[in-house]
Design a protein around this motif. Structure first.
Motif, PDB file in Angstrom:
ATOM      1  N   TRP A  46       0.828  -1.217   0.000  1.00  0.00           N
ATOM      2  CA  TRP A  46       0.000   0.000   0.000  1.00  0.00           C
ATOM      3  C   TRP A  46       0.852   1.252   0.000  1.00  0.00           C
ATOM      4  O   TRP A  46       0.380   2.313  -0.391  1.00  0.00           O
ATOM      5  CB  TRP A  46      -0.992   0.008   1.148  1.00  0.00           C
ATOM      6  N   LEU A 105      -8.421  10.788   6.988  1.00  0.00           N
ATOM      7  CA  LEU A 105      -8.299   9.360   7.234  1.00  0.00           C
ATOM      8  C   LEU A 105      -7.583   9.138   8.556  1.00  0.00           C
ATOM      9  O   LEU A 105      -6.427   9.498   8.719  1.00  0.00           O
ATOM     10  CB  LEU A 105      -7.525   8.699   6.093  1.00  0.00           C
ATOM     11  N   VAL A 134      -5.946   6.640  10.971  1.00  0.00           N
ATOM     12  CA  VAL A 134      -5.339   5.307  10.867  1.00  0.00           C
ATOM     13  C   VAL A 134      -5.041   4.693  12.239  1.00  0.00           C
ATOM     14  O   VAL A 134      -4.295   3.730  12.346  1.00  0.00           O
ATOM     15  CB  VAL A 134      -4.063   5.333   9.992  1.00  0.00           C
ATOM     16  N   LEU A 191      -9.740   3.877   9.256  1.00  0.00           N
ATOM     17  CA  LEU A 191      -9.148   2.772   8.521  1.00  0.00           C
ATOM     18  C   LEU A 191      -7.809   2.476   9.196  1.00  0.00           C
ATOM     19  O   LEU A 191      -6.803   3.101   8.874  1.00  0.00           O
ATOM     20  CB  LEU A 191      -8.955   3.156   7.047  1.00  0.00           C
ATOM     21  N   LEU A 234      -4.264   1.456  10.422  1.00  0.00           N
ATOM     22  CA  LEU A 234      -3.062   1.283   9.611  1.00  0.00           C
ATOM     23  C   LEU A 234      -2.832  -0.171   9.227  1.00  0.00           C
ATOM     24  O   LEU A 234      -2.502  -0.476   8.082  1.00  0.00           O
ATOM     25  CB  LEU A 234      -1.849   1.843  10.358  1.00  0.00           C
ATOM     26  N   ASP A 267      -4.942  -2.385   8.596  1.00  0.00           N
ATOM     27  CA  ASP A 267      -5.942  -2.830   7.616  1.00  0.00           C
ATOM     28  C   ASP A 267      -5.822  -2.104   6.283  1.00  0.00           C
ATOM     29  O   ASP A 267      -6.532  -2.431   5.332  1.00  0.00           O
ATOM     30  CB  ASP A 267      -7.354  -2.575   8.148  1.00  0.00           C
ATOM     31  N   LEU A 268      -4.971  -1.122   6.224  1.00  0.00           N
ATOM     32  CA  LEU A 268      -4.909  -0.253   5.047  1.00  0.00           C
ATOM     33  C   LEU A 268      -4.673  -1.031   3.766  1.00  0.00           C
ATOM     34  O   LEU A 268      -5.338  -0.802   2.760  1.00  0.00           O
ATOM     35  CB  LEU A 268      -3.818   0.804   5.246  1.00  0.00           C
ATOM     36  N   ASP A 269      -3.755  -1.979   3.797  1.00  0.00           N
ATOM     37  CA  ASP A 269      -3.419  -2.742   2.602  1.00  0.00           C
ATOM     38  C   ASP A 269      -4.630  -3.448   2.007  1.00  0.00           C
ATOM     39  O   ASP A 269      -4.858  -3.414   0.802  1.00  0.00           O
ATOM     40  CB  ASP A 269      -2.320  -3.749   2.940  1.00  0.00           C
ATOM     41  N   ARG A 300      -7.819  -2.722   2.520  1.00  0.00           N
ATOM     42  CA  ARG A 300      -9.023  -1.890   2.396  1.00  0.00           C
ATOM     43  C   ARG A 300      -8.820  -0.646   1.535  1.00  0.00           C
ATOM     44  O   ARG A 300      -9.635   0.271   1.568  1.00  0.00           O
ATOM     45  CB  ARG A 300      -9.503  -1.498   3.792  1.00  0.00           C
ATOM     46  N   LEU A 301      -7.752  -0.617   0.747  1.00  0.00           N
ATOM     47  CA  LEU A 301      -7.483   0.547  -0.090  1.00  0.00           C
ATOM     48  C   LEU A 301      -8.635   0.865  -1.028  1.00  0.00           C
ATOM     49  O   LEU A 301      -8.870   2.022  -1.361  1.00  0.00           O
ATOM     50  CB  LEU A 301      -6.210   0.346  -0.910  1.00  0.00           C
ATOM     51  N   LEU A 315     -11.091   3.789  -0.434  1.00  0.00           N
ATOM     52  CA  LEU A 315     -10.686   5.197  -0.515  1.00  0.00           C
ATOM     53  C   LEU A 315     -10.920   5.762  -1.914  1.00  0.00           C
ATOM     54  O   LEU A 315     -10.702   5.086  -2.912  1.00  0.00           O
ATOM     55  CB  LEU A 315      -9.201   5.334  -0.167  1.00  0.00           C
ATOM     56  N   ILE A 362      -4.002  12.109   6.107  1.00  0.00           N
ATOM     57  CA  ILE A 362      -3.894  10.951   6.993  1.00  0.00           C
ATOM     58  C   ILE A 362      -3.355  11.402   8.331  1.00  0.00           C
ATOM     59  O   ILE A 362      -2.363  12.129   8.408  1.00  0.00           O
ATOM     60  CB  ILE A 362      -2.956   9.891   6.381  1.00  0.00           C
TER      61      ILE A 362
END
Length: 73
Positions: A3, A33, A35, A52, A54, A56-58, A60-61, A64, A72
């Protein structure tokens, strides 16, 4: 973390600059956002901020809108 490619290069801005970005943009155009972890978010967050975590960011991109400015924190 793959990500990271979506946020490179990354510019750091101050809260004053973030406020100016919001003032200069159409309503709802800037995404804030958060994180942090859900319990941190529940304890207090910016009105309208999207949670969102941090970690889970990968995965759940896709949630966005990458065509909008994202601040962020």
């Amino acid at each position: 973390m793959k990500w990271l490619q979506f946020f490179t290069p990354v510019a750091s801005i101050s809260w004053d600059e973030a406020n100016q970005l919001v003032a200069d943009s159409p309503a709802g155009e800037v995404v804030f956002l958060d994180v942090r972890q859900p319990q941190e978010y529940a304890a207090g967050h910016l009105p309208g901020a999207k949670l969102l975590p941090l970690g889970d960011l990968d995965s759940r991109l896709g949630e966005l809108a990458l065509d909008k400015p994202i601040v962020i924190y």
